[in-house]
Design a protein around this motif. Structure first.
Motif, PDB file in Angstrom:
ATOM      1  N   VAL A   1       0.848  -1.189   0.000  1.00 10.05           N
ATOM      2  CA  VAL A   1       0.000   0.000   0.000  1.00 10.05           C
ATOM      3  C   VAL A   1       0.883   1.238   0.000  1.00 10.05           C
ATOM      4  N   GLY A   2       0.539   2.222  -0.843  1.00 20.26           N
ATOM      5  CA  GLY A   2       1.244   3.504  -0.834  1.00 20.26           C
ATOM      6  C   GLY A   2       2.156   3.677  -2.021  1.00 20.26           C
ATOM      7  N   LYS A   3       3.350   4.230  -1.740  1.00 13.11           N
ATOM      8  CA  LYS A   3       4.251   4.591  -2.849  1.00 13.11           C
ATOM      9  C   LYS A   3       4.952   3.340  -3.401  1.00 13.11           C
ATOM     10  N   TRP A   4       4.680   2.996  -4.616  1.00 12.10           N
ATOM     11  CA  TRP A   4       5.330   1.860  -5.279  1.00 12.10           C
ATOM     12  C   TRP A   4       6.494   2.405  -6.098  1.00 12.10           C
ATOM     13  N   HIS A   5       6.191   3.345  -7.002  1.00 10.41           N
ATOM     14  CA  HIS A   5       7.182   4.189  -7.682  1.00 10.41           C
ATOM     15  C   HIS A   5       8.076   3.502  -8.711  1.00 10.41           C
TER      16      HIS A   5
ATOM     17  N   GLN B   1       5.022   9.704  -7.490  1.00  7.08           N
ATOM     18  CA  GLN B   1       5.382  10.142  -6.131  1.00  7.08           C
ATOM     19  C   GLN B   1       4.147  10.267  -5.245  1.00  7.08           C
ATOM     20  N   GLY B   2       2.981  10.410  -5.854  1.00 11.41           N
ATOM     21  CA  GLY B   2       1.755  10.592  -5.085  1.00 11.41           C
ATOM     22  C   GLY B   2       1.613  12.010  -4.561  1.00 11.41           C
ATOM     23  N   HIS B   3       0.427  12.326  -4.043  1.00  9.74           N
ATOM     24  CA  HIS B   3       0.158  13.659  -3.480  1.00  9.74           C
ATOM     25  C   HIS B   3      -0.175  13.525  -2.001  1.00  9.74           C
ATOM     26  N   TYR B   4       0.125  14.582  -1.245  1.00  7.08           N
ATOM     27  CA  TYR B   4      -0.232  14.569   0.177  1.00  7.08           C
ATOM     28  C   TYR B   4      -1.746  14.677   0.366  1.00  7.08           C
ATOM     29  N   TYR B   5      -2.355  15.561  -0.428  1.00  7.53           N
ATOM     30  CA  TYR B   5      -3.785  15.823  -0.246  1.00  7.53           C
ATOM     31  C   TYR B   5      -4.601  15.171  -1.352  1.00  7.53           C
ATOM     32  N   ASN B   6      -5.602  14.403  -0.931  1.00 12.29           N
ATOM     33  CA  ASN B   6      -6.564  13.785  -1.848  1.00 12.29           C
ATOM     34  C   ASN B   6      -5.855  13.032  -2.988  1.00 12.29           C
TER      35      ASN B   6
ATOM     36  N   ILE C   1      -7.598   6.411  -8.924  1.00 10.78           N
ATOM     37  CA  ILE C   1      -8.830   7.082  -8.493  1.00 10.78           C
ATOM     38  C   ILE C   1      -8.538   7.950  -7.272  1.00 10.78           C
ATOM     39  N   ARG C   2      -9.006   9.207  -7.365  1.00 10.23           N
ATOM     40  CA  ARG C   2      -8.734  10.170  -6.286  1.00 10.23           C
ATOM     41  C   ARG C   2      -9.544   9.837  -5.034  1.00 10.23           C
ATOM     42  N   GLU C   3      -8.900   9.950  -3.870  1.00  8.21           N
ATOM     43  CA  GLU C   3      -9.601   9.715  -2.610  1.00  8.21           C
ATOM     44  C   GLU C   3      -9.427  10.934  -1.720  1.00  8.21           C
ATOM     45  N   GLU C   4     -10.489  11.309  -1.015  1.00 11.02           N
ATOM     46  CA  GLU C   4     -10.390  12.506  -0.188  1.00 11.02           C
ATOM     47  C   GLU C   4      -9.707  12.182   1.143  1.00 11.02           C
TER      48      GLU C   4
ATOM     49  N   ALA D   1      -2.607  11.676   2.761  1.00 13.54           N
ATOM     50  CA  ALA D   1      -1.946  10.451   2.298  1.00 13.54           C
ATOM     51  C   ALA D   1      -1.592   9.479   3.432  1.00 13.54           C
ATOM     52  N   SER D   2      -0.950   9.979   4.498  1.00 12.82           N
ATOM     53  CA  SER D   2      -0.464   9.053   5.543  1.00 12.82           C
ATOM     54  C   SER D   2      -1.630   8.301   6.196  1.00 12.82           C
ATOM     55  N   ALA D   3      -2.756   9.003   6.390  1.00 12.03           N
ATOM     56  CA  ALA D   3      -3.925   8.362   7.016  1.00 12.03           C
ATOM     57  C   ALA D   3      -4.580   7.395   6.027  1.00 12.03           C
ATOM     58  N   LEU D   4      -4.699   7.808   4.762  1.00  9.63           N
ATOM     59  CA  LEU D   4      -5.339   6.933   3.762  1.00  9.63           C
ATOM     60  C   LEU D   4      -4.527   5.650   3.564  1.00  9.63           C
ATOM     61  N   ILE D   5      -3.209   5.789   3.550  1.00 12.00           N
ATOM     62  CA  ILE D   5      -2.346   4.613   3.356  1.00 12.00           C
ATOM     63  C   ILE D   5      -2.560   3.627   4.515  1.00 12.00           C
ATOM     64  N   THR D   6      -2.700   4.163   5.714  1.00 16.47           N
ATOM     65  CA  THR D   6      -2.953   3.284   6.866  1.00 16.47           C
ATOM     66  C   THR D   6      -4.355   2.682   6.778  1.00 16.47           C
ATOM     67  N   ASP D   7      -5.347   3.473   6.356  1.00 14.68           N
ATOM     68  CA  ASP D   7      -6.710   2.931   6.198  1.00 14.68           C
ATOM     69  C   ASP D   7      -6.677   1.709   5.287  1.00 14.68           C
ATOM     70  N   HIS D   8      -5.991   1.833   4.146  1.00 20.79           N
ATOM     71  CA  HIS D   8      -5.987   0.725   3.187  1.00 20.79           C
ATOM     72  C   HIS D   8      -5.137  -0.448   3.675  1.00 20.79           C
ATOM     73  N   SER D   9      -4.133  -0.143   4.482  1.00 21.11           N
ATOM     74  CA  SER D   9      -3.333  -1.226   5.069  1.00 21.11           C
ATOM     75  C   SER D   9      -4.210  -2.045   6.005  1.00 21.11           C
ATOM     76  N   ILE D  10      -5.006  -1.348   6.804  1.00 18.05           N
ATOM     77  CA  ILE D  10      -5.904  -2.050   7.734  1.00 18.05           C
ATOM     78  C   ILE D  10      -6.982  -2.808   6.948  1.00 18.05           C
ATOM     79  N   GLU D  11      -7.407  -2.200   5.853  1.00 16.13           N
ATOM     80  CA  GLU D  11      -8.396  -2.876   4.983  1.00 16.13           C
ATOM     81  C   GLU D  11      -7.826  -4.223   4.493  1.00 16.13           C
ATOM     82  N   PHE D  12      -6.557  -4.221   4.084  1.00 16.52           N
ATOM     83  CA  PHE D  12      -5.929  -5.483   3.657  1.00 16.52           C
ATOM     84  C   PHE D  12      -5.939  -6.490   4.807  1.00 16.52           C
ATOM     85  N   LEU D  13      -5.580  -6.020   6.000  1.00 14.43           N
ATOM     86  CA  LEU D  13      -5.500  -6.931   7.148  1.00 14.43           C
ATOM     87  C   LEU D  13      -6.882  -7.498   7.499  1.00 14.43           C
ATOM     88  N   GLU D  14      -7.901  -6.654   7.338  1.00 15.97           N
ATOM     89  CA  GLU D  14      -9.266  -7.085   7.638  1.00 15.97           C
ATOM     90  C   GLU D  14      -9.761  -8.127   6.642  1.00 15.97           C
TER      91      GLU D  14
END
Ligand code: SGN
Ligand code: CA
Length: 523
Positions: A126-130, A147-152, A165-168, A171-184
């Motif tokens: 999840v996050g920066k693959w680059h 590189q991704g964007h900090y906001y949205n 796809i843009r998400e509101e 970045a740091s919080a969204l990356i963690t949200d999706h990490s937890i989503e994977f774990l769930e």
């Protein structure tokens, strides 16, 4: 192969439950690898640097207090994509193809994620693959565009039809949200390996709304080497373009912005205009009065440079504050789910970063602050709380470490070495005595010349080389030697001094051996 697949999934939980002190630890632990982008060891309080004392990182420190802190962890090529390629392949840059930022990974190379998957792991990133290839060996991915964007920010995932796809959100919080989503969502009968690759604290250091004013009243100390005049160095240090005083842009980097003038096309305007109206208001409320004060004071000379330094460091540390919160969220989730004991959590960065040392930001050089990275691991089943090590380790070691923890044989061709023998804090007798470094990204932004070199426990030999290809750059073929024990700030280049002749000859022989053994094709 002694893989996880050889063990029945049904009996595994029983095997784990029966494990007790003194027995062999169970194979197939879960792996969480958290890699930030450009996080310096100077800004993690567990490392004890004066900057971090003013801006502590309690959650990252907790990993260190409950695990092992590596004091001499390094990268092989201090830049994002090369570092990510080293992680995935366990190979040096010239072996995996990713020498420069935008020049290409050899995607036929085996990624450790593929081997873990084969061995029965559920894998996610999840996050920066680059890298210039699609994620390989992952059951789940949710990756940022470039590189991704900090906001949205925009993310691409397995089910987004190839689209970003843009998400509101931030970045740091969204990356963690999706990490937890994977774990769930994961298959709970399998062990997992999750790579959490943050965008922060990469340039241009845009903090989360609730931290826009954090540390505003603190005056952060400038490093001792801030005014380095490079007098003993080769030309590379003189011709770089990465200084706090001259390179940082007032508007984009230092948030001295004027919304009326910042059109979408200028770099800052582009970032600002991505924000929602609430986000924009938070920024205007926080920065307008401070920016007005800057205008009123009409700063010049050293005072102006200090203002730039303070703004840079504060925004950087504000981004770190969010990262630390997000690390805390991951630990909390693992604890809540009863996963904390059988999961190795790794915290590191794709390289180090200059916090004003030598007058710089950015990375790339083989001098300590960018060559060295933070590295912390917590795994109670194998690592005693409060362990520290000064063994020389490098990012080519991560893939072999994860494979070894999973009980998977390391492929012959991988250059790195598993760090498992170091977990007890003692350096095995035959542990490596030196490290090889090679930077290739020139001509490129920040104008850092190509160089390779070798670092031992005490010394560092660097060789800058290559044709001059930018502006007035000359061809370079020049060496530097530092005695890290007597001169930890690397200010005094000793190359060519008669009293160091023997030391230089030894280091040169070590460097030549690396070049030969590793079949390095330019230097
Ligand atoms: C961008 C940055 C550079 C940075 C590189 C590499 N400029 O080009 O300052 O050195 O990324 O960084 S920016 O204006 O776009 O922010 S890396 O971490 O990906 O290697
Ligand atoms: Ca980076």
């Amino acid at each position: 192969m002694n893989t996880f697949r050889n063990i029945s999934f049904v009996i595994l939980p029983v095997a784990f439950a029966n494990y007790s002190c003194g027995q062999q630890p169970p194979k197939a632990p879960n792996i969480i690898y958290i890699m930030t982008d450009d996080h310096s060891y100077q800004t993690i309080s567990a490392y004890g640097h004066p900057l971090s004392k003013l801006a502590p990182t309690p959650n990252i420190d907790r990993l260190a207090n409950e695990g092992i802190l590596f004091r001499k962890a390094f990268v092989e090529n201090s830049l994002s994509t090369p570092s990510r390629a080293c992680l995935m392949t366990g190979l040096y840059s010239h072996q995996n193809g990713q020498r420069q930022l935008g020049k290409g990974i050899d995607s036929t190379k085996t990624f450790f994620s593929e081997l873990l998957q084969e061995a029965g792991y559920q894998t996610g990133v999840v996050g920066k693959w680059h890298m210039q290839c699609e994620p390989k060996g992952f059951d789940y991915y949710h990756i940022l565009w470039d590189q991704g964007h900090y906001y949205n920010p925009e993310f691409k995932s397995k089910n987004s039809g190839g689209k970003y796809i843009r998400e509101e959100g931030y970045a740091s919080a969204l990356i963690t949200d999706h990490s937890i989503e994977f774990l769930e969502q994961r298959d709970k009968n399998k062990p997992f390996c999750l790579l959490i690759h943050h965008k922060a604290p990469h340039r241009n250091w845009m903090p989360e709304p609730q931290y826009l004013n954090l540390y505003e009243d603190i005056e952060f100390p400038k490093p001792e080497t801030f005014n380095d005049d490079y007098s003993t160095r080769c030309s590379a240090a003189h011709t770089q373009d990465m200084t706090v005083s001259r390179t940082l842009q007032l508007n984009y980097d230092l948030k001295f912005f004027e919304p009326q003038k910042d059109k979408k096309k200028n770099k800052w305007g582009h970032e600002f205009n991505r924000m929602t109206s609430d986000q924009k208001s938070a920024w205007l409320d926080a920065y307008t009065p401070v920016n007005q004060d800057f205008v009123d004071r009409k700063l010049e000379g050293d005072e102006l440079v200090n203002w730039k330094f303070q703004r840079y460091i504060k925004d950087y540390l504000r981004c770190i504050k969010s990262i630390d919160d997000q690390v805390g969220r991951v630990i909390e989730y693992l604890e809540k789910e009863g996963l904390a004991d059988n999961t190795i959590i790794v915290y590191t960065s794709d390289q180090g970063f200059y916090m004003g040392e030598h007058g710089w930001f950015d990375k790339r050089f083989m001098y300590e602050e960018s060559f060295r990275t933070p590295l912390i691991m917590r795994y109670p089943k194998m690592i005693k709380a409060g362990t520290e090590t000064d063994a020389l380790v490098q990012n080519i070691d991560y893939a072999p470490t994860f494979l070894s923890l999973a009980g998977v044989q390391k492929p012959e061709e991988m250059s790195g070495t598993s760090l498992e023998p170091i977990f007890k804090g003692k350096k095995p007798e035959n542990w490596r005595k030196s490290l090889y470094y090679h930077y290739y990204d020139y001509p490129a932004v920040h104008n850092v010349r190509r160089h390779d070199g070798v670092r031992t426990e005490r010394y560092k030999l660097i060789h800058f080389y290559g044709e001059g290809k930018m502006k007035d750059d000359k061809d370079v073929d020049c060496n530097e030697l530092y005695d890290l024990q007597n001169d930890p700030n690397e200010l005094n280049n000793l190359y060519g001094k008669p009293e160091y002749e023997e030391i230089i000859a030894d280091l040169q022989a070590t460097l030549n051996k690396y070049r030969e053994d590793l079949k390095v094709d330019e230097y």
